[in-house]
Design an enzyme around this catalytic site. Structure first.
Site, PDB file in Angstrom:
ATOM      1  N   HIS A 269       5.248   5.946   8.506  1.00 31.20           N
ATOM      2  CA  HIS A 269       4.243   4.900   8.672  1.00 31.20           C
ATOM      3  C   HIS A 269       2.859   5.396   8.231  1.00 31.20           C
ATOM      4  CE1 HIS A 269       2.490   1.379  10.926  1.00 31.20           C
ATOM      5  NE2 HIS A 269       1.449   2.196  10.981  1.00 31.20           N
ATOM      6  N   GLU A 270       2.449   6.536   8.752  1.00 26.01           N
ATOM      7  CA  GLU A 270       1.109   7.045   8.433  1.00 26.01           C
ATOM      8  C   GLU A 270       1.019   7.448   6.965  1.00 26.01           C
ATOM      9  OE1 GLU A 270      -1.046   6.325  10.502  1.00 26.01           O
ATOM     10  OE2 GLU A 270       0.214   6.060  12.280  1.00 26.01           O
ATOM     11  N   HIS A 273       0.017   4.526   4.968  1.00 27.41           N
ATOM     12  CA  HIS A 273      -1.448   4.377   4.986  1.00 27.41           C
ATOM     13  C   HIS A 273      -2.102   5.381   4.029  1.00 27.41           C
ATOM     14  CE1 HIS A 273      -1.939   1.464   8.177  1.00 27.41           C
ATOM     15  NE2 HIS A 273      -1.290   2.191   9.077  1.00 27.41           N
ATOM     16  N   GLU A 299      -2.113  -2.172   6.779  1.00 26.74           N
ATOM     17  CA  GLU A 299      -0.902  -2.162   7.603  1.00 26.74           C
ATOM     18  C   GLU A 299       0.327  -2.564   6.781  1.00 26.74           C
ATOM     19  OE1 GLU A 299      -1.379  -0.922  10.507  1.00 26.74           O
ATOM     20  OE2 GLU A 299       0.532  -1.255  11.542  1.00 26.74           O
TER      21      GLU A 299
END
Lengths: 501, 501
Positions: A269-270, A273, A299
């Protein structure tokens, strides 16, 4: 950047110099915050708060200074090229939002948020909503005042939605969330009706040594295309992506011996980003054209990688053998199908951050409806606890036994982050819409992912989304990339295919 | 701090607010620099330089602003208490030094230093002094101009000596260095005349696993009294002590498998610095009363711990068994006496940072004499290489075969640090004088150290030195603590006892 500067007028050069300085102040604050969460010894906290507050007030002073306003007016009167136009437009947006809110209100919000955060920490521990309610009253009152300063077309809530997701308003969000709620509630019914197979979850709770978790995690992060010469991975209590700009992007995760999947999907997830930040166009460094456009688009990048890719069979066809190789004991009797079911099981649960990708949406719908109710004066802060329980019962058939696992679970409101939650769901919608388009543009994309090659997807995202910075609005960007305005359709379709019958 | 503020006038409060903001800007720069050396990914370098330059120019602007000058005049006209007096005095010193140097010269120095640093890096690699000489000409010319702006009584060099060591001037330094040179040269003759015992050095070059180096190092650092809740230990190419203020003190070391002693004494040295910072008086946080007084005093703390304590038999009577326990294989046939001789052997060598504590002083004497010669126009920059070799022959009987191990070995001059070297030797003098006094004040001090109890020494240093911040000048502090002005006598006595016959 040099090209941009050399091609512009003296006024434009002076303007860009100020824009850069504003940017450097923001990145200094970014580094101070990253350090606070990852490296800072406990006794450094008090000074760090002062340092951060000084840097952010210097930023605010410079952004709202008459000199900067004057430069902005001057360059807006000039004929600007295709790069300077969006830079001027976006800086004007930031400037006008900043000057509208009196410094007195900014300070009151900052102080209230700091005290409300303390009150929230205590209230959550004691599951005592009543002790926190007066603080929440104050936060919402200040946010309403802020909305009046910022201005809005119809509903004061719009001012805050637009803050985190430029262009978003209550009407748009209401429509999206209503469509989503209508489809997701029955899908949850269906998906939770299936019996959970013990084999698909027992492997998750066994012990995974931390160094091996980190090794495999880093391999996957690297395969996604993280540039380690322009970034880091560290440990913090709450995973985040931060740092000091696109050449210095820092992600974090947390490791738990008995919950590798939480750390792994956190890393994926990170990294989503981080790839957005690293994919910005360096020739515009220090300007809005080298900055991320909205929280929703940000997001979308993390959720596309975490869910669309990271929780797909395609992805694990390549990575599952590596996983088994790294943890042969823990996965002795595990096959890909059980693994896939395990990482995609749906459960009705009370806590948003632990929710699966299907039920997660209902947690956000609920928060959106509560925020909207308060801004439209149809709901009183003192009733939030009760209404929360009622809505949880309605949407998810589970009811918090106390406010600590209900209305007090999130930090956001105590910190003044009102209108922020909806961007999490926008990320899901945009992400699904982008991924659908990526598959159209790259016909063998899924085959590439099955073969472990994540480069085509990352390059597509960089080309279509990352490199544009704030050149287009989020909605315009979605339309440029997919040929359609933002819609729930692709996300619903994705959820139905994955979780429906 | 709250007490200080509440007891003061409105003007004093406004003044202290500005003083605090200046302090926070400095600590922000401190953190950015620490991160640059320890954590930052390589591509972050360009932005970091911009961030640091922005923060330092904001600091300079605020310090030299007419508003701050006005506040300073106003409070100097008030009747000030015993705390506000030295705060006003020290801020006035900083203010007046800063306003004397025109911003144009500051910027030219910064830019020249940045380019000269690059030129030095290349020149050192190629051992090519001639390519660096023009840059060095420019640096010294700017430093002379800066000295004229700052003002001086007799010699322009005084302005720079006073910059790093307030109160120091050429006359004082010349006398100290002459005395030192006279005593140290024959001591080196004597000490290097003794045959080196192979047993006392062979153990040093065997392999020491890094995790064990770190473990023992941390144990010693902890025993010295490092507060880990207000500090960190990390790794960087060049060991240093930095961070973001007395509650967030960060030291670094570097580990080499075959040179544990270098890392260990580096840790002890930096911890000496860190204890000074952590020992400042928190009630004056953010003011000169909670700041270190001079580089010489700072260095006295690191060298007292590293040499007077860390290279003493007393210290190792306690720690040698721990050392053997941690590295049983590497130290199988090593006894305390050979170990002690090993860590204290004297060698004529070319490189300052590798020098032992006896010959080190001659490396500094040499640099002092060269700087002085240039400022008195008795020496030309182009002749530095040759004069360097000549002086090395005279003092140490060794001659660099090329300028890379001669005049190009140190980074200081390329960075504009002129007048800085003498503080290293002042640290030795002050340190010896302090340690002599500590032994008078605490009669069983050495017994305590032999028993592994380092607390009495640390408490004495905190009480006598650390907690006073910039309340007294360095020379006054030395006199307050020891009853005598700074003198070479105790250091010479220490060297003679340790290295003489």
């Amino acid at each position: 950047m040099s090209l941009l500067i050399s091609s512009s007028s003296k006024t434009q050069q002076a303007f860009l110099k100020s824009v850069h300085e504003l940017y450097y102040l923001r990145t200094v604050a970014g580094l101070l915050s990253w350090d606070q969460e990852t490296m800072m010894p406990p006794k450094g906290a008090e000074s760090r708060a002062k340092q951060l507050s000084l840097i952010s007030s210097l930023h605010h002073q410079r952004l709202t200074s008459p000199q900067f306003g004057e430069l902005l007016s001057q360059i807006q009167a000039e004929s600007l090229d295709a790069d300077m136009q969006p830079i001027a437009r976006e800086m004007a947006r930031d400037y006008h939002r900043a000057v509208k809110v009196p410094i007195r209100l900014v300070q009151e919000m900052t102080e209230t948020a700091s005290l409300a955060y303390d009150a929230w920490t205590r209230a959550r521990q004691q599951a005592d909503f009543d002790s926190f309610a007066p603080w929440l009253e104050k936060v919402f009152a200040l946010k309403k005042e802020e909305a009046r300063c910022l201005g809005f077309e119809k509903n004061p809530y719009d001012a805050h939605l637009d803050d985190y997701e430029p262009g978003l308003n209550t009407k748009i969000a209401e429509k999206l969330f209503a469509q989503l709620r209508k489809k997701v509630v029955p899908l949850v019914e269906y998906a939770t009706g299936k019996r959970t197979d013990e084999r698909s979850i027992s492997w998750m709770r066994t012990s995974y040594p931390l160094p091996l978790q980190e090794r495999l995690g880093r391999e996957i992060v690297r395969a996604m295309g993280m540039d380690w010469t322009a970034g880091r991975l560290d440990v913090s209590p709450h995973p985040f992506c931060g740092g000091a700009g696109p050449n210095d992007v820092r992600i974090t995760t947390r490791y738990s011996e008995n919950d590798f999947m939480s750390s792994l999907f956190g890393m994926i997830h990170e990294t989503g980003h981080a790839l957005y930040e690293q994919g910005l166009d360096g020739q515009y460094f220090g300007t809005p054209l080298c900055d991320t456009v909205s929280l929703g688009i940000h997001e979308s990048q993390s959720r596309l990688w975490e869910n669309q890719v990271g929780r797909s069979r395609d992805f694990w066809e390549f990575w599952f053998p590596h996983f088994k190789e790294t943890f042969p004991e823990q996965t002795k009797s595990l096959n890909l199908e059980d693994f896939y079911r395990g990482i995609n099981r749906v459960e009705r649960s009370l806590i948003r951050i632990d929710a699966d990708e299907l039920t997660y949406n209902l947690h956000i719908v609920l928060r959106f409806e509560l925020e909207q109710g308060i801004f439209e004066n149809q709901l009183a802060v003192k009733d939030l606890d009760a209404v929360w329980k009622e809505k949880m019962r309605g949407y998810l058939h589970v009811v918090p036994s106390h406010s600590g696992e209900g209305v007090l679970q999130d930090v956001h409101w105590s910190s003044g982050l009102v209108g922020y939650f909806p961007t999490y769901v926008l990320g899901n919608l945009y992400g699904a819409q982008f991924y659908h388009q990526a598959n159209k543009d790259i016909p063998d994309l899924r085959a590439q992912i099955r073969a472990g090659n994540l480069t085509p997807l990352r390059q597509w995202l960089r080309e279509k989304i990352h490199r544009h910075g704030r050149r287009y609005s989020a909605a315009q960007l979605v339309e440029n990339v997919t040929g359609e305005p933002p819609t729930v359709d692709y996300f619903i379709k994705y959820l139905e295919e994955k979780f429906g019958n």
